[in-house]
Design a protein around this motif. Structure first.
Motif, mmCIF file in Angstrom:
data_model
loop_
_atom_site.group_PDB
_atom_site.id
_atom_site.type_symbol
_atom_site.label_atom_id
_atom_site.label_comp_id
_atom_site.label_asym_id
_atom_site.label_seq_id
_atom_site.Cartn_x
_atom_site.Cartn_y
_atom_site.Cartn_z
ATOM 1 N N LEU A 122 -4.657 0.512 1.275
ATOM 2 C CA LEU A 122 -5.538 1.564 0.745
ATOM 3 C C LEU A 122 -5.646 2.727 1.726
ATOM 4 N N TYR A 123 -5.770 2.405 3.014
ATOM 5 C CA TYR A 123 -5.902 3.420 4.057
ATOM 6 C C TYR A 123 -4.643 4.287 4.134
ATOM 7 N N LEU A 127 -4.171 8.305 3.499
ATOM 8 C CA LEU A 127 -3.614 9.223 4.495
ATOM 9 C C LEU A 127 -2.389 9.963 3.962
ATOM 10 N N ILE A 128 -1.544 9.248 3.228
ATOM 11 C CA ILE A 128 -0.366 9.913 2.652
ATOM 12 C C ILE A 128 -0.807 10.979 1.654
ATOM 13 N N TRP A 129 -1.827 10.673 0.857
ATOM 14 C CA TRP A 129 -2.362 11.646 -0.091
ATOM 15 C C TRP A 129 -2.932 12.860 0.645
ATOM 16 N N ARG A 134 1.600 13.448 -3.276
ATOM 17 C CA ARG A 134 0.706 12.906 -4.297
ATOM 18 C C ARG A 134 1.454 12.300 -5.487
ATOM 19 N N HIS A 135 2.491 11.557 -5.236
ATOM 20 C CA HIS A 135 3.210 10.878 -6.305
ATOM 21 C C HIS A 135 2.487 9.564 -6.612
ATOM 22 N N ARG A 136 2.171 9.325 -7.877
ATOM 23 C CA ARG A 136 1.324 8.183 -8.262
ATOM 24 C C ARG A 136 1.981 6.827 -8.041
ATOM 25 N N VAL A 142 5.091 3.321 -0.675
ATOM 26 C CA VAL A 142 5.343 3.655 0.737
ATOM 27 C C VAL A 142 4.239 3.056 1.612
ATOM 28 N N ALA A 143 2.994 3.126 1.151
ATOM 29 C CA ALA A 143 1.887 2.536 1.903
ATOM 30 C C ALA A 143 2.064 1.033 2.046
#
Length: 169
Positions: A122-123, A127-129, A134-136, A142-143
């Protein structure tokens, strides 16, 4: 924006040379404090082993060397006397920083509850967002991949178990 509007808009001037020098100098001070603190760590019983102070010493020395290189680059740069006008109305970066700090605190709280794998996934997604991707579908994948890599390195490579969480037990 015209010159008249630029003069009347609220903001402040930052001399870039001082700003660029302050960050490595503060980092050098922190790394020096880490070296000082590591000198009081208990020594190992082996004469050739530094003990638990090894990694802080290596990282602090590496950090000091890199920061000294950055100081030299800043001092040798030609455009060091330029100033930047920062508008007080543009707080997007600061808001993203606050959201990142809040996400870090939430991650810190969630790790004992739901475990490292869920909390860190989730973290990392957050952070990537925040960094603008912002690819759903790809962002959570990736996370998960980054979290899985961290888990494999710590659990199998370093033999350090990561928290599983109270809610999962």
């Amino acid at each position: 924006m015209s010159a008249q509007q630029e003069k009347s808009s609220p903001g402040f001037q930052i001399h870039s040379r001082w700003l660029e020098l302050s960050i490595p100098l503060i980092t050098i001070a922190l790394a020096s404090f880490a070296l000082f603190t590591a000198s009081f760590f208990p020594a190992s019983l082996l004469k050739t082993d530094v003990g638990p102070a090894r990694f802080p010493i290596v990282y602090a020395i590496l950090l000091i060397a890199l920061c000294l290189g950055l100081v030299v680059l800043v001092l040798r740069s030609k455009n060091a006397a330029s100033t930047a006008k920062i508008s007080l109305r543009d707080f997007r970066t600061e808001i993203k920083s606050v959201v990142g700090i809040v996400a870090s605190v939430v991650n810190f709280v969630l790790i004992p509850l739901v475990g490292f794998l869920v909390a860190n996934t989730l973290y990392m997604t957050c952070l990537i967002w925040l960094l603008g991707y912002r690819h759903r579908v790809i962002t959570p994948l990736v996370a998960m991949a980054i979290t899985g890599l961290i888990y494999v390195v710590f659990y199998f490579g370093l033999n350090v178990p990561l928290p599983e969480g109270e809610l999962i037990d």
